[in-house]
Design an enzyme around this catalytic site. Sequence first.
Site, PDB file in Angstrom:
ATOM      1  N   GLU A  96       0.036  69.856  45.080  1.00 12.82           N
ATOM      2  CA  GLU A  96       1.405  69.970  44.555  1.00 12.82           C
ATOM      3  C   GLU A  96       1.466  71.110  43.541  1.00 12.82           C
ATOM      4  OE1 GLU A  96       4.318  69.727  44.940  1.00 12.82           O
ATOM      5  OE2 GLU A  96       5.302  67.973  44.088  1.00 12.82           O
ATOM      6  N   ASP A  97       2.644  71.702  43.397  1.00  8.82           N
ATOM      7  CA  ASP A  97       2.789  72.781  42.417  1.00  8.82           C
ATOM      8  C   ASP A  97       2.912  72.241  41.001  1.00  8.82           C
ATOM      9  OD1 ASP A  97       5.291  71.675  42.899  1.00  8.82           O
ATOM     10  OD2 ASP A  97       6.304  73.562  43.330  1.00  8.82           O
ATOM     11  N   ASP A 100       6.522  66.724  37.403  1.00  5.44           N
ATOM     12  CA  ASP A 100       7.507  66.775  36.320  1.00  5.44           C
ATOM     13  C   ASP A 100       7.839  65.322  35.927  1.00  5.44           C
ATOM     14  OD1 ASP A 100       9.493  67.725  34.647  1.00  5.44           O
ATOM     15  OD2 ASP A 100      10.906  68.161  36.233  1.00  5.44           O
ATOM     16  N   PHE A 149      11.239  75.424  32.213  1.00  2.64           N
ATOM     17  CA  PHE A 149      11.372  75.617  33.655  1.00  2.64           C
ATOM     18  C   PHE A 149      10.593  76.870  34.050  1.00  2.64           C
ATOM     19  CE2 PHE A 149      13.322  76.869  37.649  1.00  2.64           C
ATOM     20  CZ  PHE A 149      13.335  75.649  38.311  1.00  2.64           C
ATOM     21  N   VAL A 150       9.591  76.676  34.896  1.00  2.00           N
ATOM     22  CA  VAL A 150       8.700  77.787  35.236  1.00  2.00           C
ATOM     23  C   VAL A 150       8.946  78.298  36.647  1.00  2.00           C
ATOM     24  CG1 VAL A 150       6.841  77.265  33.616  1.00  2.00           C
ATOM     25  CG2 VAL A 150       6.884  76.102  35.830  1.00  2.00           C
ATOM     26  N   ARG A 162       9.129  83.272  44.045  1.00  2.00           N
ATOM     27  CA  ARG A 162       7.928  82.587  44.562  1.00  2.00           C
ATOM     28  C   ARG A 162       6.750  83.551  44.689  1.00  2.00           C
ATOM     29  NH1 ARG A 162       9.372  77.410  46.289  1.00  2.00           N
ATOM     30  NH2 ARG A 162      11.394  77.185  47.287  1.00  2.00           N
TER      31      ARG A 162
HETATM   32  P1  5GP Z   1       9.312  65.460  39.971  1.00  2.00           P
HETATM   33  O1  5GP Z   1       9.689  64.515  41.058  1.00  2.00           O
HETATM   34  O2  5GP Z   1       7.905  65.291  39.481  1.00  2.00           O
HETATM   35  O3  5GP Z   1      10.297  65.412  38.835  1.00  2.00           O
HETATM   36  O4  5GP Z   1       9.531  66.901  40.535  1.00  2.00           O
HETATM   37  C1  5GP Z   1       8.601  67.664  41.145  1.00  2.00           C
HETATM   38  C2  5GP Z   1       9.256  68.841  41.826  1.00  2.00           C
HETATM   39  O5  5GP Z   1      10.350  69.401  41.031  1.00  2.00           O
HETATM   40  C3  5GP Z   1       8.262  69.953  41.958  1.00  2.00           C
HETATM   41  O6  5GP Z   1       7.545  69.851  43.160  1.00  2.00           O
HETATM   42  C4  5GP Z   1       9.141  71.192  41.912  1.00  2.00           C
HETATM   43  O7  5GP Z   1       9.615  71.477  43.204  1.00  2.00           O
HETATM   44  C5  5GP Z   1      10.315  70.803  41.036  1.00  2.00           C
HETATM   45  N1  5GP Z   1      10.101  71.280  39.665  1.00  2.00           N
HETATM   46  C6  5GP Z   1       9.853  70.535  38.571  1.00  2.00           C
HETATM   47  N2  5GP Z   1       9.716  71.298  37.472  1.00  2.00           N
HETATM   48  C7  5GP Z   1       9.862  72.578  37.887  1.00  2.00           C
HETATM   49  C8  5GP Z   1       9.809  73.851  37.199  1.00  2.00           C
HETATM   50  O8  5GP Z   1       9.588  73.989  35.979  1.00  2.00           O
HETATM   51  N3  5GP Z   1      10.009  74.954  37.975  1.00  2.00           N
HETATM   52  C9  5GP Z   1      10.260  74.889  39.308  1.00  2.00           C
HETATM   53  N4  5GP Z   1      10.445  76.039  39.959  1.00  2.00           N
HETATM   54  N5  5GP Z   1      10.317  73.708  39.981  1.00  2.00           N
HETATM   55  C10 5GP Z   1      10.115  72.566  39.266  1.00  2.00           C
END
Ligand code: 5GP
Length: 173
Positions: A96-97, A100, A149-150, A162
């Site tokens: 996973e990237d 959050d 936000f990155v 990207r």
């Molecule tokens: P979660 O369900 O953990 O809140 O969200 C995860 C997904 O939200 C990540 O896979 C990503 O796609 C998106 N996301 C969360 N924070 C960021 C951020 O700082 N930058 C970007 N580009 N995407 C984010």
Amino acid sequence: MPKISTLIDADKIAARVREMGAQITKDYVGMEIVLVPVLKGSFVFAADLAREIDLPVAIDFLGLRSYGDGTKSSGIVQITSDLTKPIEGKHVIVIEDIVDTGLTMQYLFENLETRHPASVKLASLLHKPARAKVDIEIDYLGFTIEDVFVIGYGLDFAERYRNMPFIGVLEEQ
Ligand code: 5GP
């Protein structure tokens, strides 16, 4: 043009990804693993991490869409593109990237468990613990970051950035 500041530069990312690959290689010695990169954000990280793992690996992608208002996740997740093969009895590492709120990974892990893999672990490049809504165990973590936000290194803002080779933050415009 928006101003972008560097949060983690390319050399620092490469060094950390090398360490993560070495750790995975050590932990899974003698085993075969299935890497499951979550599209689209993890494609750059997954390509680099896979090349730092010195083991037989299969790679199968998974597409997820998490509904929200752009930068916030709601926890309602849809699989937009599923794995092409069963993972029953396999050792799986989800790539996973960023974790959050954790809601996306909570959903995915619950879904994958129903397919009876031998094991499932998580490798995430980034973690934003300040916004966690559920507790997600990250087995292999690149970097913990503040609540910003990155973009870059696979991560987008409205599908852009990207291809940036480093992780940056969009400054106020
Ligand atoms: P979660 O369900 O953990 O809140 O969200 C995860 C997904 O939200 C990540 O896979 C990503 O796609 C998106 N996301 C969360 N924070 C960021 C951020 O700082 N930058 C970007 N580009 N995407 C984010």
